[in-house]
Design an enzyme around this catalytic site. Structure first.
Site, PDB file in Angstrom:
ATOM      1  N   ARG A 166       3.045  -9.314  12.467  1.00 41.15           N
ATOM      2  CA  ARG A 166       1.737  -8.676  12.256  1.00 41.15           C
ATOM      3  C   ARG A 166       1.716  -7.578  13.542  1.00 41.15           C
ATOM      4  NH1 ARG A 166       3.729 -10.137   8.598  1.00 41.15           N
ATOM      5  NH2 ARG A 166       2.995 -11.944   7.578  1.00 41.15           N
ATOM      6  N   SER A 243      -7.239 -11.405   5.553  1.00 42.31           N
ATOM      7  CA  SER A 243      -7.289 -12.576   6.786  1.00 42.31           C
ATOM      8  C   SER A 243      -8.009 -11.897   7.726  1.00 42.31           C
ATOM      9  CB  SER A 243      -5.923 -13.172   6.943  1.00 42.31           C
ATOM     10  OG  SER A 243      -5.187 -13.526   5.858  1.00 42.31           O
ATOM     11  N   GLU A 338      -7.182 -10.290  13.236  1.00 41.71           N
ATOM     12  CA  GLU A 338      -6.148  -9.263  12.825  1.00 41.71           C
ATOM     13  C   GLU A 338      -6.450  -7.839  12.434  1.00 41.71           C
ATOM     14  OE1 GLU A 338      -3.575 -10.804   9.318  1.00 41.71           O
ATOM     15  OE2 GLU A 338      -3.967  -8.746   8.451  1.00 41.71           O
TER      16      GLU A 338
END
Ligand SMILES: Cc1cc2nc3c(=O)[nH]c(=O)nc-3n(C[C@H](O)[C@H](O)[C@H](O)COP(=O)(O)OP(=O)(O)OC[C@H]3O[C@@H](n4cnc5c(N)ncnc54)[C@H](O)[C@@H]3O)c2cc1C
Length: 359
Positions: A166, A243, A338
């Site tokens: 990520r 998320s 995130e």
């Protein structure tokens, strides 16, 4: 391309939060890029680029500069490769979920596990988008980007992109605007081995088995749907950025211990073992639907945060901080936010160790 001033960022993000951007340009024709360069020149700095706004928290004060929304679409297939793979070049604003469906229909494998992820293809390298065992880095061949530092278009191969879990060189930087993404996909009837228990169960096969591409897609969509992770069918949990926390990497002894407690612990392509942040939230004592701050609560279907009427970016950030603190206290594990920040919101920036700059 069209330009507008004083545009509410809430209208451009899936959380539907955020004050006005000073100026917004919507780029729907790649041929208009020189117009954007001119607009950035007038604004005096590189623009902040967004896609569908599905991984963004925009500050209540908005953004004091130029925001560009990539809305270019189109896909080109090149079948002339000696190795049999097909090079698929996609405009940055093309919808990712639509691309997955188009490639499955073409009988091309490589991105089918990304089904149901909202957002644009141009944003996928930014956090090396991934799910259920596939990441964009598995199939990325190259990127064409505008480099605002050199003022030139550039081609970047994966080795230039710093792709990790990520993350990439594009995350937390506005140096590059990604214009096109080229993926190398493989003709195949089958998807990859199903290594996630819930997906294998949904497909009705043992763990590790392969099923047809469209069966792979159906199984993953079923699992995502149950968790409220398909934007169009989230109902009252629909104001979401997916998320809110990355799955934290854990050492081997913690992994053993958490597996024994039934936690979803998975090995990732970067060689690290990670535990689901959602499981940690549940283990820390949070409950589904729990309200944590004004207009900010846990989804009724899955351990992530969603917004309701009355939410602000600040209250959402407060809710995220509450979760991170309680998980740290209960488990000793640090959670990292995130979604990227757009604008100035220090309470949220603190949840990202590498500096979620907002710029
Ligand atoms: C319900 C839901 C489920 C999700 N599930 C997943 C998942 O399973 N896996 C996963 O990885 N993500 C997931 N996400 C997060 C999100 O969908 C992805 O990160 C997606 O790639 C974001 O695309 P976007 O176009 O909305 O990007 P935006 O949110 O608009 O932007 C994200 C970041 O990318 C930058 N950016 C966007 N476009 C460009 C460009 N052309 N050039 C340079 N920088 C750019 C922006 O500046 C920003 O920093 C989910 C989100 C939601 C709401």
């Amino acid at each position: 391309m069209w330009l507008a001033t004083n545009v509410p960022l809430a209208s451009l993000t899936t959380l539907r939060l955020g004050g006005p951007a000073q100026e917004v340009a919507v780029l729907d024709d790649p041929g208009d890029f020189p117009e954007l360069v001119a607009a950035a020149g007038r604004a005096g700095s590189a623009p902040r680029v967004i896609g569908a706004g599905s991984n963004l928290l925009a500050a209540d004060d908005g953004y004091p500069g130029l925001v560009v929304r990539m809305a270019t679409t189109g896909v080109r297939l090149d079948t002339s490769q000696d190795d049999g793979r097909v090079l698929v070049t996609v405009q940055a604003g093309h919808d990712l979920d639509a691309l997955v469906a188009e490639m499955v229909a073409e009988g091309l494998s490589g991105i089918e596990c990304l089904t149901g992820i909202p957002g644009t293809v141009g944003a996928t390298p930014v956090q090396n988008v991934g799910a259920y065992g596939q990441e964009v880095s598995d199939t990325l061949a190259n990127i064409r980007a505008w480099d605002w530092t050199t003022g030139q278009e550039t081609e970047m191969i994966p080795a230039h992109c710093g792709l990790g879990h990520r993350t990439s060189v594009f995350k937390h930087s506005k140096r590059w605007t990604i214009l096109t993404v080229t993926l190398a996909l493989t003709p195949s009837k089958l998807g990859p081995p199903l290594t996630y228990r819930a997906v294998a169960d949904a497909a009705g096969v043992p763990l590790g088995e392969q099923v047809l591409l469209d069966e792979t897609v159906a199984a993953i969509r079923q699992v995502r749907d149950e968790k409220g992770m398909i934007l169009d069918s989230c109902g009252s949990d629909g104001r979401t950025a997916g998320s809110v926390f990355l799955s934290p990497s854990i050492p081997a002894d913690t992994a053993r211990h958490l597996r024994a407690e039934g936690a979803p612990v998975n090995d990732f392509p970067d060689g690290k073992t990670r535990v689901s942040a959602s499981w940690l939230m549940s283990a820390a004592g949070f409950s589904l639907g729990q309200r944590l701050a004004t207009g900010a609560r846990i989804s009724t279907r899955h351990f992530t945060l969603v917004a309701d009427d009355g939410a602000t970016a600040a209250s959402f950030a407060d809710a995220a901080a509450t979760v991170a603190e309680q998980v740290q206290r209960a488990t000793g594990i640090t959670l990292t936010a995130e979604p990227d920040l757009l604008g100035n919101l220090p309470a949220y920036a603190r949840l990202s160790p590498h500096g979620n700059l907002g710029f």
